[in-house]
Each structure stands twice: as structure tokens, then as C-alpha cells.
Design an enzyme around this catalytic site. Structure first.
Site, PDB file in Angstrom:
ATOM      1  N   HIS B  25       0.843  -1.195   0.000  1.00 56.88           N
ATOM      2  CA  HIS B  25       0.000   0.000   0.000  1.00 56.88           C
ATOM      3  C   HIS B  25       0.876   1.242   0.000  1.00 56.88           C
ATOM      4  CE1 HIS B  25       0.585   0.786   4.292  1.00 56.88           C
ATOM      5  NE2 HIS B  25       0.616  -0.517   4.408  1.00 56.88           N
ATOM      6  N   ALA B  26       0.272   2.403   0.244  1.00 56.54           N
ATOM      7  CA  ALA B  26       0.984   3.663   0.016  1.00 56.54           C
ATOM      8  C   ALA B  26       2.308   3.785   0.775  1.00 56.54           C
ATOM      9  CB  ALA B  26       0.060   4.834   0.375  1.00 56.54           C
TER      10      ALA B  26
END
Lengths: 593, 99
Positions: B25-26
Site C-alpha cells: 500500500h501507500a
């Protein structure tokens, strides 16, 4: 006459008159497309690279100033800076400049459009949503390219700060002395802007949709954060009128705040508890400064939102213990997680619901995710020894749900006992009454729970069958509807027959028009946004139980909501003319609980 | 994570597994891209034949790599072996996340 009147949601009350200053604007749609000559291509590419690098530098500087407790903010800022430094984004935009011979702004727009297509194809909901971050980043860089990014530092004198939206990075190190009021085009009551403005006690309006189309830098505006209006280029008569009102309001504020620590007791000696609705630890100071006797509704959702991982029991315990001990001996009522399945962090798997308001949310969601629910209950129990703690379940529809929730509570208690972890065995556990089915079965529920808290915002929507954010039917959102008043009275009476206390934590608790009626029903406590406490206490202290009961009796004789509204208006007008001036819009202004 | 690094003169590769609970994810994507940007060599990630630039957070995100997913790190250039090693370490430390 003002050239134009805009409307918005007041998130921090007051009045300000001054010149508009835009910190940022929404840029889509206003980006210029220009063709450039071949020899200008390298220069244009350099301009783009410089804007990206500068914007990233600025974010990294801002990040260094973020206090440690806002770690989530700094991680967001960090990922934004990484996007600005992304070689792919840079190369893609530079490629457009070269191939299409276009300006940097348009090329960046094209590069973002490409990314939008790529992201739209991603299945993972969370990652797909990261396109929002790309857009925010692009907005920032565009404003750099177009020379729009403005620094408050460069401004002399005080201004009215306007923005499309204020991100945490924008507000770091903001010179608050220069700001008379805040207003943004985006945002709701619980947006970052709202929380910031309330903590600074600066008048603020959010969700002003036409803001960017109608207001230009340097224009004179009046921010009326009592009624939720902005007057653009007001006439002299309006400036005069609002200066007087501003003066009056400030005097009134000072007067009520001076007396806000006195108990909420009527002239004839009936005592009500006045509590606050909050969702952040930072609001505790406001509760105490404004005379709140405690917290009647602590919204626990914040820790579960805008992040990737669920909070664990230890993290929640720290949060809850901190809150309970700061408020002690004042009480704090924790409402267990009240989120729709659509709002909980994405790792639990988003589900599509045609009608989320009637879907898997709140207590229903918790009862389907019992481990998550139990972890929160354990944290609340562990905090119960740190202060005066109570807990309540939201959206209970009947006995079965109450018993099922209590089962989880009992398992949590049993576990803690076995582990030797201390908690208050007598911690009161109540329910929120916000569904018509709970109203109808209040007598039954009262026998199996410690207290009621009436959530009028949802109760009104579910009883009258309207979604008040729907413009077509919002006129039907009527707190004084005979059905609502009868429902509240029924619940209060049922509670008192069983000897339990009943509180009200919807926004009608902060409504000067409703409070005397609720007093007449002998409600035990009222819980409201902290800013409303001094005004409501003042009303209670100037009234008598006898007149409240008389008003209630007359109200219940009315057959229509219009009759009731008129009766209440007349009464308030005679008894509390100042409240009518300053708070007549409150019915529409607070958010949903 | 299996760590069969194959290094020729100026290219290297390794197989890695996404070990953190939430996938790439980010936050891990940002760490990965920043780490890759420290090296001069070209670095790519290959999943199921899809190849992306490891220096681009946006490229990494579009992989939407889920937990348990395996991928190949490929690098070409003078510091390729070092780059592959340090990126492999990021994967095995789960990008510094607890889970």
C-alpha cells in the site's frame, strides 16, 4: 446590498468582516492550454521539473514541523512528496510537452488523466482511492506552475482565509494571528478545517460551494458564521449592521462565558447535567473552559478512519485512559463504534450497499465483527478505573441486539478478570435510542440497561423517513414534529418508570428552541457541542421548571408542527430575545450525530 | 522470502515475497521507491509478466500487490547487486511495519 450571498455550514460561530485571501483554489477546468514553439520545449520541461521539486521540498519542510502525535498526517505528507518526486510522473508529463508541444500545466493534466485510467482499473479499493492523493499533489504543483500558490507570510494585516480545502500540510505553521475567519469550498462539520477553527475559536464556514467562482482575492466579504452566510462586496448598510451584530455577539459571548461554570439549575431549583459531544482529545480543554460537566458522547470513530490498520486494544486503551483521567471527576460516555461498513478501513473488505443508512452499520457491524468489537469494549473497561466512565451502544433496535452486545461485554469482563486486569465492575452500560423500534420498546429495554441516551438526529430521520442531506426532502427535517416530541417524551417516561437516567445527545440539545421543552419532560442531562454549552446553561438558569412544564403541555396540545414552531418562537422571543438573534439558524447548522 | 540472488557483471535479480499484512500500500510503496531512487541502476519489479519501475511510487501502486504475492526484483547497472540486496532487505523487514 451585497453583490452576492453564499451559504455554507458554520463550524465555529462568530462574525468577521475583512478582505478575502485565497490560499489555494480548485484548479481543474481553469488550466490553460497553450501550444509552444519547439525551441521552448526544454525550458518548459525545466519549469515543470522545478515546480515538482519545489513543491516536494515545501512538503518535506512542512512535514518536519508536524508534531509527533499527528504521525498519520506526516505519513500522508510523506507519500505526497514521494509522488511529486516520481520519475514516471515527471517523464510522462515531460513527454507530453515534447510530443504535443504544450505547456507544462496542460502536460501535467494529461499525465494525471493517464494515471486516472490506470488506477480506475485497480480492484483494491484502497489503492484505487490513492488517485485522490495524485490529484491533490497535481493541484499543488499546478498552483505553483500558475503562480497561484500564495504564502500568508507575504501578507500584511489580517485577512479572511479562503481555500478550496485545507489539508493538514497547509495548516502547519499557519500564522493564526492574521486570520479573522476561515472558509473552504469543501468540507463538513468534522473536516480538518472545522476542528482547527473550533480549537482556535475563529469564525468558520465550510462547504461553501460557490466560493471559488464568486469570490476574488482582496474583495471585501462578511463571514456570518452564525447563520452560515457569506456576503460578497456588502453594501455600507450591511457593513454597519454586521459591525453592530459582531459587537453584540462578542459582548454576549463574553457574558455567557463568564457565567458558564455555574450549575445548570432552573430558578426553582431543578438541576440538569450539561455535557459535551466530542471526538478528539484536543477538545477536552474546550469542554472544561466552556463549563461542560463532562462528556456525554465521545465519538470513537476517529481512531478507525483515514488509516490503513485497525487500532489495537493497547492504542485504544491509551486514548481512553487519557480522556477519562483528564475529565475526572467529570464523566465520559464512550459510544462504541458507530460506523457504516463503507467507512471502516478497507482491510475488512468494503461491501456495496444500495442503502447504507439501512444497512450493515453501527452495532450491527460490530456484532458481525466481534473481535473488533470486543477489543474496543476491553479498552473501555480498562479505562473505567482511570475516571468516571460509562459506555453505550449505538443504534440498538431491540432487546435481542442489546443482549447480544452484552454477551460480548460479559466475555470481555470475564477475560479481564481471568487476566487480573483491573476494571470497574459497576461501569454503567447504556444504549442510544435512535430507532423508532427502540422508542416503541423503551419500557422493555429500560429493564435491561443502565441508561438511555436519545440520539435525535437519527431518530428524526428514521421516524420521519427522510434523509436531510437530500435537498428535496430536507424541509421535512423537523425536530419539533409532534411525532418526535411524543417519542422523546415516551422514552423519558419509560426510563424514569424503571428508575434509570436519560440523556439527550442530538443537536436539539443545543437548540434554544427545544431545550425548554426537553426540560419540561424532565430530561436528566443534555449533551451538545462544547461551543453551545454556555448559551444553553444561560437559558436553563433563567427559566423555571414550572414554565417549562407549562410550555410542554401547550406544545403537546398542538396538532401540527407549524403551530408548535410558532408557539415556541413566540415564547423564546419573549423570554430570550438574544438567543433568537444569535442562534436562530442552529436547527439547520449542526451536523449529524 | 527466498533470496537466490543471481548476479552477473552489472545485472542482478532476486525473488521476494510481500510479507506485510496489507500488501504494497501507500506507505511501503513510498519507502520502496525512495530506496530505489538512491541507486544509479535501473530497477524494476516483475509480477506475472507485468514489469514496473521500482523508482516510481505510482508504478508500484498500480501493481496492487497483495500480501503473499511474489515478485522479481531486476536491476541493471553498476550498482545493481547492492540495489537488489538492499531492496530485498526492505521486503524481508516488511518495510518496517509491525504486521
Amino acid at each position: 446590498m451585497a453583490r452576492k450571498v453564499l451559504t455554507g455550514i458554520p463550524v465555529s460561530s462568530g462574525i468577521a468582516i475583512g478582505k478575502a485571501f485565497f490560499m489555494n483554489r480548485r484548479l481543474y477546468g481553469s488550466i490553460p492550454r497553450q501550444s509552444i514553439a519547439a525551441h521552448l520545449v526544454p525550458g518548459e520541461q525545466a519549469r515543470l521539473c522545478q515546480a515538482l521539486a519545489q513543491a516536494a521540498d515545501e512538503l518535506e519542510t512542512a512535514r518536519a514541523q508536524v508534531p509527533a502525535e499527528l504521525r498519520e498526517h506526516s505519513l500522508i505528507i510523506d507519500s505526497h512528496a514521494t509522488i511529486m518526486r516520481d520519475p514516471k510522473l515527471r517523464d510522462s508529463a515531460c513527454g507530453f510537452i515534447e510530443r504535443m508541444r504544450i505547456n507544462a500545466e496542460w502536460a501535467l493534466l494529461k499525465a494525471v488523466k493517464d494515471l486516472e485510467d490506470k488506477f480506475a482499473a485497480i480492484e483494491d479499493e484502497y489503492i484505487r482511492q490513492r488517485i485522490q492523493d495524485v490529484r491533490l499533489v497535481a493541484d499543488r504543483v499546478q498552483s505553483k506552475l500558475m503562480g497561484l500558490a500564495r504564502e500568508l507570510r507575504e501578507i500584511e494585516g489580517r485577512i479572511i482565509l479562503m481555500a478550496h480545502d485545507l489539508a493538514p500540510a497547509d495548516t502547519v505553521g499557519l500564522e493564526v494571528d492574521k486570520i479573522m475567519a476561515f472558509t473552504t469550498a469543501e468540507g463538513g462539520k468534522t473536516s480538518h478545517t472545522g476542528i482547527l477553527a473550533r480549537s482556535l475559536q475563529i469564525p468558520s464556514l465550510v462547504g461553501v460551494q460557490e466560493l471559488e467562482d464568486e469570490v476574488r482575492d482582496g474583495q471585501l466579504v462578511i463571514i456570518d458564521a452564525l447563520k452560515g452566510r457569506i456576503l460578497v462586496e456588502p453594501g455600507e448598510d450591511e457593513i454597519l449592521e454586521y459591525s453592530l451584530l459582531q459587537n453584540q455577539f462578542e459582548l454576549y459571548q463574553k457574558a455567557i462565558i463568564r457565567n458558564c461554570h455555574l450549575p445548570a439549575e432552573t430558578i426553582d431549583g431543578y438541576r440538569v447535567q450539561v455535557l459535551a459531544n466530542i471526538e478528539l482529545f484536543e477538545e477536552v480543554a474546550a469542554v472544561q473552559d466552556l463549563g461542560g460537566e463532562g462528556v456525554g458522547l465521545y465519538r470513537t470513530e476517529y481512531s478507525y478512519m483515514n488509516r490503513m490498520t485497525l487500532p489495537d486494544e493497547e492504542e485504544l486503551t491509551r486514548e481512553y485512559v487519557g480522556l477519562a483521567s483528564s475529565l475526572a471527576p467529570g464523566k465520559v460516555v464512550f459510544r462504541t463504534l458507530d460506523l457504516g461498513a463503507d467507512k471502516v478501513v478497507s482491510q475488512l473488505g468494503a461491501i456495496d450497499e444500495r442503502n447504507p443508512a439501512l444497512g450493515l452499520r453501527s452495532i450491527r457491524f460490530c456484532l458481525q465483527h466481534k473481535e473488533l468489537f470486543k477489543a474496543q469494549i476491553r479498552a473501555i473497561l480498562r479505562a473505567s478505573v482511570a475516571g468516571n466512565v460509562a459506555m453505550m451502544y449505538p443504534m440498538i433496535s431491540g432487546l435481542r441486539e442489546l443482549r447480544e452486545a452484552n454477551k460480548v461485554l460479559n466475555i470481555a469482563r470475564h477475560e479481564l478478570r481471568a487476566e487480573g486486569v483491573p476494571f470497574n465492575e459497576e461501569m454503567p452500560v447504556g444504549i442510544m435510542v435512535e430507532l423508532p423500534s427502540a422508542v416503541m420498546t423503551a419500557e422493555l429495554l429500560a429493564k435491561e440497561t443502565d441508561f438511555f441516551s436519545i440520539g435525535t438526529n437519527d431518530l428524526i430521520q428514521y421516524s420521519l423517513g427522510i434523509d436531510r442531506t437530500n435537498k428535496n426532502v430536507s424541509y421535512l427535517y423537523q425536530p419539533l414534529h409532534p411525532a418526535i416530541l411524543r417519542s422523546i417524551k415516551h422514552v423519558v417516561d419509560a426510563a424514569h418508570q424503571s428508575g434509570i437516567e436519560v440523556s439527550l445527545c442530538g443537536e436539539v440539545a443545543a437548540d434554544p428552541f427545544c431545550v425548554p421543552i426537553l426540560m419540561g419532560m424532565q430530561i436528566d442531562s443534555l449533551s451538545m457541542n462544547p461551543q453551545a454549552i454556555p448559551g444553553i446553561k444561560r437559558i436553563i438558569r433563567q427559566t423555571t421548571m414550572a414554565e417549562c412544564k407549562d410550555l410542554l403541555r401547550r406544545v403537546l396540545e398542538c396538532r401540527t408542527v407549524n403551530k408548535i414552531n410558532k408557539l415556541v418562537m413566540d415564547t423564546i422571543f419573549q423570554r430570550f430575545p438574544e438567543e433568537l438573534t444569535f442562534f436562530s439558524s442552529l436547527i439547520e447548522s449542526e451536523d449529524l450525530i | 522470502m527466498s533470496n537466490e540472488e543471481t548476479a552477473q557483471e552489472d545485472s542482478a535479480s532476486a525473488e521476494v515475497r510481500v510479507g506485510n499484512e496489507l500488501g504494497l500500500h501507500a506507505r511501503p510503496a513510498a519507502r520502496l521507491a525512495k530506496e530505489a531512487q538512491r541507486f544509479a541502476c535501473d530497477i524494476s519489479l516483475v509480477v506475472d509478466g507485468q514489469e514496473v519501475d521500482a523508482k516510481s511510487i505510482l508504478d508500484i501502486l498500480t501493481l496492487a500487490a497483495s500480501p503473499g504475492c511474489t515478485m522479481t526484483i531486476r536491476a541493471k547497472g553498476s550498482d545493481a547487486p547492492l540495489a537488489v540486496r538492499s531492496i530485498s532487505e526492505l521486503f524481508s523487514s516488511r518495510f518496517g511495519e509491525e504486521k
